[in-house]
Motif scaffolding. Structure first.
Motif, PDB file in Angstrom:
ATOM      1  N   PRO A 166     -18.250 -16.494 -71.856  1.00 53.53           N
ATOM      2  CA  PRO A 166     -17.548 -17.748 -71.762  1.00 53.53           C
ATOM      3  C   PRO A 166     -16.407 -17.606 -70.686  1.00 53.53           C
ATOM      4  CG  PRO A 166     -16.841 -16.856 -73.829  1.00 53.53           C
ATOM      5  CD  PRO A 166     -17.803 -16.027 -73.217  1.00 53.53           C
ATOM      6  N   PRO A 167     -16.250 -18.708 -69.935  1.00 55.61           N
ATOM      7  CA  PRO A 167     -15.252 -18.394 -69.034  1.00 55.61           C
ATOM      8  C   PRO A 167     -13.894 -17.736 -69.114  1.00 55.61           C
ATOM      9  CG  PRO A 167     -16.152 -20.913 -68.781  1.00 55.61           C
ATOM     10  CD  PRO A 167     -16.573 -20.015 -70.348  1.00 55.61           C
ATOM     11  N   GLU A 168     -13.412 -17.943 -70.315  1.00 59.68           N
ATOM     12  CA  GLU A 168     -12.070 -17.498 -70.535  1.00 59.68           C
ATOM     13  C   GLU A 168     -12.154 -15.943 -70.681  1.00 59.68           C
ATOM     14  OE1 GLU A 168     -13.788 -18.665 -74.488  1.00 59.68           O
ATOM     15  OE2 GLU A 168     -13.680 -19.520 -72.461  1.00 59.68           O
TER      16      GLU A 168
ATOM     17  N   SER B  39     -26.656  -8.503 -61.807  1.00 60.46           N
ATOM     18  CA  SER B  39     -26.032  -8.335 -62.742  1.00 60.46           C
ATOM     19  C   SER B  39     -24.567  -9.064 -62.861  1.00 60.46           C
ATOM     20  CB  SER B  39     -25.301  -6.853 -62.535  1.00 60.46           C
ATOM     21  OG  SER B  39     -24.838  -6.595 -61.520  1.00 60.46           O
ATOM     22  N   LEU B  40     -23.947  -9.506 -61.635  1.00 58.21           N
ATOM     23  CA  LEU B  40     -22.779 -10.318 -61.837  1.00 58.21           C
ATOM     24  C   LEU B  40     -23.298 -11.647 -62.181  1.00 58.21           C
ATOM     25  CD1 LEU B  40     -21.389  -9.551 -58.314  1.00 58.21           C
ATOM     26  CD2 LEU B  40     -20.527  -8.772 -60.706  1.00 58.21           C
ATOM     27  N   ALA B  41     -24.444 -12.307 -61.907  1.00 61.90           N
ATOM     28  CA  ALA B  41     -24.908 -13.494 -62.413  1.00 61.90           C
ATOM     29  C   ALA B  41     -25.117 -13.378 -63.967  1.00 61.90           C
ATOM     30  CB  ALA B  41     -26.343 -13.900 -61.705  1.00 61.90           C
ATOM     31  N   ALA B  42     -25.763 -12.250 -64.351  1.00 59.76           N
ATOM     32  CA  ALA B  42     -26.071 -12.279 -65.691  1.00 59.76           C
ATOM     33  C   ALA B  42     -24.908 -12.352 -66.808  1.00 59.76           C
ATOM     34  CB  ALA B  42     -26.759 -11.039 -66.042  1.00 59.76           C
ATOM     35  N   ILE B  43     -23.737 -11.775 -66.029  1.00 57.65           N
ATOM     36  CA  ILE B  43     -22.631 -11.830 -66.934  1.00 57.65           C
ATOM     37  C   ILE B  43     -21.785 -13.088 -67.106  1.00 57.65           C
ATOM     38  CG2 ILE B  43     -19.738 -11.235 -66.829  1.00 57.65           C
ATOM     39  CD1 ILE B  43     -20.776  -8.549 -65.594  1.00 57.65           C
TER      40      ILE B  43
ATOM     41  N   MET C 234     -23.538 -15.249 -56.030  1.00 59.94           N
ATOM     42  CA  MET C 234     -23.060 -13.711 -56.227  1.00 59.94           C
ATOM     43  C   MET C 234     -24.005 -13.116 -55.052  1.00 59.94           C
ATOM     44  SD  MET C 234     -21.260 -13.570 -58.663  1.00 59.94           S
ATOM     45  CE  MET C 234     -20.585 -14.324 -60.265  1.00 59.94           C
ATOM     46  N   GLY C 235     -25.077 -13.418 -54.448  1.00 58.78           N
ATOM     47  CA  GLY C 235     -25.679 -12.668 -53.471  1.00 58.78           C
ATOM     48  C   GLY C 235     -24.894 -13.005 -52.226  1.00 58.78           C
ATOM     49  N   ALA C 236     -24.332 -14.026 -51.768  1.00 59.88           N
ATOM     50  CA  ALA C 236     -23.671 -14.341 -50.863  1.00 59.88           C
ATOM     51  C   ALA C 236     -22.276 -13.542 -50.835  1.00 59.88           C
ATOM     52  CB  ALA C 236     -23.275 -15.736 -50.537  1.00 59.88           C
ATOM     53  N   TYR C 237     -21.857 -13.091 -51.826  1.00 61.07           N
ATOM     54  CA  TYR C 237     -20.517 -12.411 -51.821  1.00 61.07           C
ATOM     55  C   TYR C 237     -20.795 -10.964 -51.816  1.00 61.07           C
ATOM     56  CZ  TYR C 237     -17.357  -9.715 -54.939  1.00 61.07           C
ATOM     57  OH  TYR C 237     -16.236  -8.555 -55.273  1.00 61.07           O
TER      58      TYR C 237
ATOM     59  N   PHE D  92     -12.584 -12.061 -57.970  1.00 58.47           N
ATOM     60  CA  PHE D  92     -13.506 -12.695 -57.080  1.00 58.47           C
ATOM     61  C   PHE D  92     -14.906 -13.168 -57.916  1.00 58.47           C
ATOM     62  CE2 PHE D  92     -12.540  -9.645 -53.222  1.00 58.47           C
ATOM     63  CZ  PHE D  92     -11.697 -10.760 -52.740  1.00 58.47           C
ATOM     64  N   ALA D  93     -15.375 -12.293 -58.631  1.00 52.87           N
ATOM     65  CA  ALA D  93     -16.554 -12.566 -59.338  1.00 52.87           C
ATOM     66  C   ALA D  93     -16.104 -13.902 -60.355  1.00 52.87           C
ATOM     67  CB  ALA D  93     -16.980 -11.387 -60.180  1.00 52.87           C
ATOM     68  N   ALA D  94     -14.972 -13.872 -61.000  1.00 48.31           N
ATOM     69  CA  ALA D  94     -14.656 -14.983 -61.865  1.00 48.31           C
ATOM     70  C   ALA D  94     -14.409 -16.234 -61.418  1.00 48.31           C
ATOM     71  CB  ALA D  94     -13.188 -14.513 -62.710  1.00 48.31           C
ATOM     72  N   HIS D  95     -14.060 -16.258 -60.140  1.00 43.30           N
ATOM     73  CA  HIS D  95     -13.907 -17.513 -59.253  1.00 43.30           C
ATOM     74  C   HIS D  95     -15.236 -18.092 -58.833  1.00 43.30           C
ATOM     75  CE1 HIS D  95     -12.408 -20.493 -56.506  1.00 43.30           C
ATOM     76  NE2 HIS D  95     -13.341 -19.726 -55.610  1.00 43.30           N
ATOM     77  N   MET D  96     -16.246 -17.218 -58.468  1.00 42.56           N
ATOM     78  CA  MET D  96     -17.342 -17.631 -58.263  1.00 42.56           C
ATOM     79  C   MET D  96     -18.108 -18.116 -59.231  1.00 42.56           C
ATOM     80  SD  MET D  96     -18.720 -15.005 -55.585  1.00 42.56           S
ATOM     81  CE  MET D  96     -18.555 -13.571 -56.470  1.00 42.56           C
ATOM     82  N   SER D  97     -18.069 -17.591 -60.567  1.00 45.79           N
ATOM     83  CA  SER D  97     -18.521 -18.183 -61.786  1.00 45.79           C
ATOM     84  C   SER D  97     -18.228 -19.343 -62.250  1.00 45.79           C
ATOM     85  CB  SER D  97     -18.388 -17.047 -63.086  1.00 45.79           C
ATOM     86  OG  SER D  97     -17.022 -17.167 -63.350  1.00 45.79           O
TER      87      SER D  97
END
Length: 431
Positions: free
Chosen positions: A157-159, A148-152, A368-371, A351-356
């Motif tokens: 868009p990044p912003e 779900s995190l990867a889907a987002i 995202m799985g490692a997170y 957290f999620a925004a940085h990884m994306s």
């Protein structure tokens, strides 16, 4: 074809769906940053809300096993540990699968299969059967989070990602404010009813994903199909040194955060002689703040760098939990909860925004799985560590250690995030 917001040769670019009212973009509206989010984000919001509103088995699993099946407390607790261990293993698997076959199929399978496991769970009576069902249930359920995190990241868009991740957490928190309360009522009536309701809501959430058209998901995202235009990046996660340091920060601050489920209630009841009802009220305060403020807060701080949000969030955790070393009044405890709740609202979307931003496009699921694995390990280690420190050395030591760990997490973020490479899309564009 991949999980992407870019149009294919045969698919025209579609404008983002916005709220029909002009008030959506007004400065008077603290939720104004959500109007331009893709419809898929809102469908995922509905999915998480339905799923979490029915999540009631896990909080009452120990009670079910001891009262209904006659398990000893230690054996019942072992099942929770087994669930946590399964989450550590299956979280990264869910991330890698979403990279290989797409996030949407993984989410669908996760919800439908875990719903079926919940329907079958009451059939298991022996220790081995319950352990087997727990692993299967946990395995299928934990595939969902990294996907779900990867889907987002693929549809937003990044912003706008920080607001999107905050909206995702809003759905989870709203649902969790309903599920356990309803589960407590059902547990007094029928444990089987509790399993049935949890299973039905999980399957209903899966139906939302299975039956609703997801226009942004145009096909399967495979490394083979995207190799010709894959972004430049480390060969594997283990070659990404800065990301590993970042994960260390996630783990450390996770250890601090999960004290609210372990050392904090023991400290309040045993050392401050406060009632369990007071501890429950702290959860209400935490949830209300998140529901009311997390999305507006992340909209207002959308111009902040991820590093700034991560450092400030980690320090708010350090201050919020560390202050308990010198605070003993109920009002003071409430103030500390407010402080670390603001840290929570800043930290997790960042957290999620940085990884994306740093993850290669065809390995976002793996990142995202490692997170999620780092947080699962923190959930396993943190409560045990906090209760041991409290029992052996007392509250001053445990909360002082949490302050140091929170500050250490801030230092790790300061080192890993600002010096991280530029977003990989920009690197690829300039190469």
């Amino acid at each position: 074809m991949g999980l992407t917001t870019e149009p294919t040769e045969h698919e025209p670019r579609r404008p983002p769906t916005r709220w029909p009212s002009s008030f959506a973009d007004s400065r008077l509206n603290p939720w104004r940053g959500l109007g331009g989010l893709p419809r898929e984000v809102w469908l995922l919001f509905a999915t998480n809300l339905i799923n979490r509103a029915g999540m009631m088995v896990l909080p009452f699993l120990v009670l079910y096993l001891t009262r209904e099946l006659g398990f000893s407390p230690s054996r019942a607790g072992l099942m929770l540990a087994l669930y946590g261990a399964s989450a550590i293993v299956f979280g990264p698997i869910g991330g890698r699968l979403s990279d290989r076959i797409g996030a949407l199929p993984v989410m669908r399978v996760s919800l439908i299969a875990s719903g079926l496991m919940l329907l079958l769970f009451p059939v298991a009576k022996s220790f081995v059967a319950v352990a087997t069902m727990t692993v299967l249930w946990a395995g299928f359920a934990e595939l969902f989070r990294p996907a779900s995190l990867a889907a987002i990241t693929h549809v937003v868009p990044p912003e706008q990602r920080r607001q999107a991740f905050a909206l995702n957490r809003l759905a989870i928190n709203l649902g969790m404010s309903i599920g356990p309360a309803l589960g407590g009522f059902l547990a007094t009536v029928s444990f089987r009813a509790m399993f049935a309701v949890d299973a039905v809501t999980t399957l209903l959430a899966g139906a939302v994903l299975a039956l609703t058209p997801w226009l942004a998901f145009s096909g399967i995202n495979s490394e083979a199909e995207n190799r010709h235009d894959a972004p430049i990046g480390p060969a594997t996660i283990f070659h990404d040194r800065l990301f590993l340091i970042f994960l260390g920060g996630v783990f450390v601050v996770g250890v601090v955060f999960f004290q609210h489920e372990s050392a904090l209630p023991l400290y309040l009841v045993q050392y401050l002689s406060l009632s369990p009802a007071f501890y429950g009220m702290l959860f209400t305060i935490n949830t209300l703040l998140i529901v009311a403020l997390e999305v507006p807060l992340n909209t207002a701080t959308a111009h902040w760098s991820n590093a700034r949000s991560l450092i400030i969030g980690s320090m708010l955790f350090a201050i919020g939990f560390g202050a308990l070393a010198v605070i003993a009044s109920p009002a003071g405890v409430i103030a500390t909860v407010v402080v670390w709740t603001f840290g929570e609202m800043l930290l997790f979307p960042a957290f999620a925004a940085h990884m994306s931003e740093i993850a290669p496009e065809n390995r976002r699921g793996a990142y995202m799985g490692a997170y999620t694995m780092a947080l699962s390990i923190a959930l396993t280690v943190g409560p045990w560590m906090g209760t041991q420190l409290l029992a052996m050395f007392g509250p001053v030591v445990v909360w002082s250690v949490m302050f140091v760990l929170g500050a250490l997490a801030a230092a790790l973020m300061a080192y890993a995030v600002p010096r991280a490479r530029a977003p990989l899309a920009a690197v690829a564009a300039g190469s």
